[in-house]
Design a protein around this motif. Sequence first.
Motif, short mmCIF file in Angstrom:
data_model
loop_
_atom_site.label_atom_id
_atom_site.label_comp_id
_atom_site.label_asym_id
_atom_site.label_seq_id
_atom_site.Cartn_x
_atom_site.Cartn_y
_atom_site.Cartn_z
N ASP A 1 -10.79 -1.77 5.12
CA ASP A 1 -10.84 -2.53 3.87
C ASP A 1 -9.47 -2.65 3.22
O ASP A 1 -9.31 -2.53 2.00
CB ASP A 1 -11.83 -1.89 2.88
CG ASP A 1 -13.23 -1.79 3.45
OD1 ASP A 1 -13.66 -2.74 4.12
OD2 ASP A 1 -13.89 -0.76 3.23
N THR A 2 -8.47 -2.89 4.04
CA THR A 2 -7.10 -3.00 3.55
C THR A 2 -6.47 -4.35 3.87
O THR A 2 -5.26 -4.52 3.74
CB THR A 2 -6.23 -1.86 4.13
OG1 THR A 2 -6.36 -1.85 5.57
CG2 THR A 2 -6.65 -0.51 3.58
N GLY A 3 -7.30 -5.31 4.32
CA GLY A 3 -6.79 -6.65 4.56
C GLY A 3 -6.56 -6.99 6.01
O GLY A 3 -5.86 -7.96 6.31
N TYR A 4 -7.15 -6.22 6.92
CA TYR A 4 -6.97 -6.47 8.35
C TYR A 4 -8.28 -6.86 9.03
O TYR A 4 -8.56 -6.45 10.14
CB TYR A 4 -6.34 -5.25 9.02
CG TYR A 4 -4.90 -5.05 8.61
CD1 TYR A 4 -3.90 -5.81 9.19
CD2 TYR A 4 -4.56 -4.13 7.62
CE1 TYR A 4 -2.58 -5.64 8.82
CE2 TYR A 4 -3.24 -3.97 7.23
CZ TYR A 4 -2.25 -4.73 7.83
OH TYR A 4 -0.94 -4.57 7.45
N ASP A 5 -9.09 -7.64 8.33
CA ASP A 5 -10.35 -8.11 8.89
C ASP A 5 -10.27 -9.62 9.10
O ASP A 5 -9.54 -10.33 8.40
CB ASP A 5 -11.51 -7.79 7.94
CG ASP A 5 -11.62 -6.31 7.65
OD1 ASP A 5 -11.55 -5.53 8.61
OD2 ASP A 5 -11.77 -5.94 6.48
N GLY A 6 -11.04 -10.09 10.06
CA GLY A 6 -11.09 -11.51 10.34
C GLY A 6 -12.53 -12.00 10.39
O GLY A 6 -13.45 -11.35 9.89
N ALA B 1 -5.23 -2.39 14.98
CA ALA B 1 -5.58 -0.99 15.23
C ALA B 1 -4.54 -0.04 14.67
O ALA B 1 -4.86 1.03 14.13
CB ALA B 1 -5.77 -0.75 16.73
N GLY B 2 -3.28 -0.42 14.79
CA GLY B 2 -2.22 0.45 14.29
C GLY B 2 -2.29 0.65 12.78
O GLY B 2 -2.15 1.77 12.29
N MET B 3 -2.54 -0.43 12.05
CA MET B 3 -2.63 -0.32 10.59
C MET B 3 -3.93 0.35 10.18
O MET B 3 -3.97 1.05 9.16
CB MET B 3 -2.51 -1.70 9.96
CG MET B 3 -1.11 -2.30 10.06
SD MET B 3 0.20 -1.23 9.40
CE MET B 3 -0.22 -1.20 7.66
N PHE B 4 -4.99 0.16 10.96
CA PHE B 4 -6.24 0.87 10.67
C PHE B 4 -6.02 2.38 10.75
O PHE B 4 -6.47 3.14 9.89
CB PHE B 4 -7.34 0.44 11.63
CG PHE B 4 -8.61 1.24 11.49
CD1 PHE B 4 -9.46 1.03 10.42
CD2 PHE B 4 -8.95 2.21 12.42
CE1 PHE B 4 -10.62 1.77 10.28
CE2 PHE B 4 -10.12 2.96 12.29
CZ PHE B 4 -10.95 2.73 11.21
N GLU B 5 -5.33 2.82 11.78
CA GLU B 5 -5.04 4.25 11.93
C GLU B 5 -4.16 4.75 10.79
O GLU B 5 -4.28 5.89 10.35
CB GLU B 5 -4.35 4.51 13.27
CG GLU B 5 -5.25 4.31 14.48
CD GLU B 5 -6.41 5.28 14.52
OE1 GLU B 5 -6.24 6.44 14.08
OE2 GLU B 5 -7.50 4.90 15.01
N LYS B 6 -3.30 3.89 10.30
CA LYS B 6 -2.34 4.29 9.28
C LYS B 6 -2.93 4.31 7.87
O LYS B 6 -2.72 5.27 7.12
CB LYS B 6 -1.13 3.36 9.33
CG LYS B 6 0.02 3.76 8.41
CD LYS B 6 1.21 2.84 8.61
CE LYS B 6 2.37 3.26 7.72
NZ LYS B 6 3.56 2.36 7.91
N ILE B 7 -3.66 3.24 7.49
CA ILE B 7 -4.12 3.14 6.09
C ILE B 7 -5.63 2.92 5.95
O ILE B 7 -6.14 2.83 4.84
CB ILE B 7 -3.36 2.04 5.32
CG1 ILE B 7 -3.56 0.67 5.98
CG2 ILE B 7 -1.89 2.37 5.22
CD1 ILE B 7 -2.92 -0.47 5.22
N THR C 1 0.82 -1.21 0.00
CA THR C 1 0.00 0.00 0.00
C THR C 1 0.86 1.27 0.00
O THR C 1 0.30 2.36 0.04
CB THR C 1 -0.92 0.03 1.23
OG1 THR C 1 -0.12 0.02 2.42
CG2 THR C 1 -1.85 -1.17 1.25
N GLY C 2 2.16 1.11 -0.05
CA GLY C 2 3.05 2.27 -0.01
C GLY C 2 3.23 2.89 -1.38
O GLY C 2 2.47 2.62 -2.33
N ASP C 3 4.25 3.71 -1.51
CA ASP C 3 4.46 4.48 -2.74
C ASP C 3 5.51 3.86 -3.65
O ASP C 3 6.15 4.56 -4.45
CB ASP C 3 4.82 5.93 -2.41
CG ASP C 3 6.08 6.03 -1.56
OD1 ASP C 3 6.68 4.99 -1.23
OD2 ASP C 3 6.46 7.17 -1.21
#
Length: 472
Positions: A315-320, A306-312, A78-80
């Motif tokens: 709906d970015t692949g952090y669901d279970g 939670a950390g990645m949710f705050e960052k990106i 998801t980076g540049d």
Amino acid sequence: MFLNDDFLLTTDTAKKLFHNYAEKMPIIDYHCHLNPVEIYENKNFANLTEAWLVSGTYGDHYKWRLERANGIPEHYITGDADPYEKFMAWAKTIERSVGNPLYEWTHIELRRFFGITTLLNTKTAPEIWRKCNEMLAQPEFKRRELIKHFNVRVVCTTDDPIDDLRYQIALQKEEKAFKVLPAFRPDKILNIQKKTYSDYVAKLAEVAETPIKTFADVMTALQKRIDFFDEHGSKLADHALDTVSYEDATATELDKIVAKAVANEVLSDHEIAQYQTALIKGLMRIYHEKDWTMQFHIHAFRDLNAGMFEKIGPDTGYDGMNDRPIMDSLASLFESMEKEDAVPRTILYSLNSKDWLPLITMMNCYQKDVRQKLQLGAGWWFNDTRTKMREQLDTFADESCLPNFVGMLTDSRSFLSYPRHEYFRRVLCEWLGEMVQRSQVPDDEEMLGKIVEDISYNNAHDWFHFFDGDFK
């Protein structure tokens, strides 16, 4: 041979059913997340990374999850990073994903869209990148052409109640090869516990031209928006219900709950459940009156990191997958609406397959008037696999009338996901062929072929009422 013409078709019956019946059927994609703006603007993709990994406005979180499992740094996900570098990271991941459905889907998509039979790996990736990018620049690879390529007759987008539907309306006037119809997704007004609720209520009030101070006002605004969606071809609603809690409430209690939420005050779990129960019941009454289909997508466990949710973001692949109890509340919901004769056409999906048997047995208690009025939804998200598709077919057939099933959907943000329908149809034919082999069903190609055609297309065509008399 990998992915040959008879891929997954392990019996002679399965081969006949797929090649003589399933393969030719059009597609009705009654639930997806394609962006109507992209369909309308009909641009070419800049490169294979945009088409495959970024998926236009969104990202393909199925692929992102797999890349993280393979140790790919987030910079290449998801980076540049450069698009080519991101593609190479995906090729590196595919090398290590044998047995995962994405391994099969990736290579099916290369074959069906680009005619490429070469295995994707880090050695072949540069040439595949070059060839696909050359093809993606051609007019026949614009967004709409990709939809037409798979003989898709209907695309149902997923839309917020405040959406003006301008692109769906424009497409309905301009595009004759397929229909683009809106589907009503009122999650933001349902999720009263979120900090965004108050601002969203203000937007809904403005769009619906209805001041919102009470719960009745909320329902009035939603009724107006549903009427608007209905005028422009909508036949479905969808709800993301991570879990279900049934709690009755009085009108006075509901008004106090709405007032607290609009004032950004914290609500108790009991108050949240009271509001959501009343809102869903109110919507079910409207859906029943409109003869719409209501969909519940249940038991996702969202934003676990939670950390990645705050960052990106979401709906970015952090669901279970969730495993909370739901049946008491769902049964109470449907029981209360049955007393009013207000149960709409319904499709229930659960991300947790342990729910499938309780769900379908509960739904069968409220079947009436319409053939398979309540349906067990197709294997969804983590269940988009051969194993889980077969389990869903087993459960549906064991407990109800599988030949009435409205079949597969993509649930995807990608324009390259339509081979998922082929994958499902192959699994269906494989499953039926094995039943013939075990002498469980008659070896009657005409009878079984009709069932395959119905589940592939005809049932959705007839059940959702998408078509006018001259559009078959």
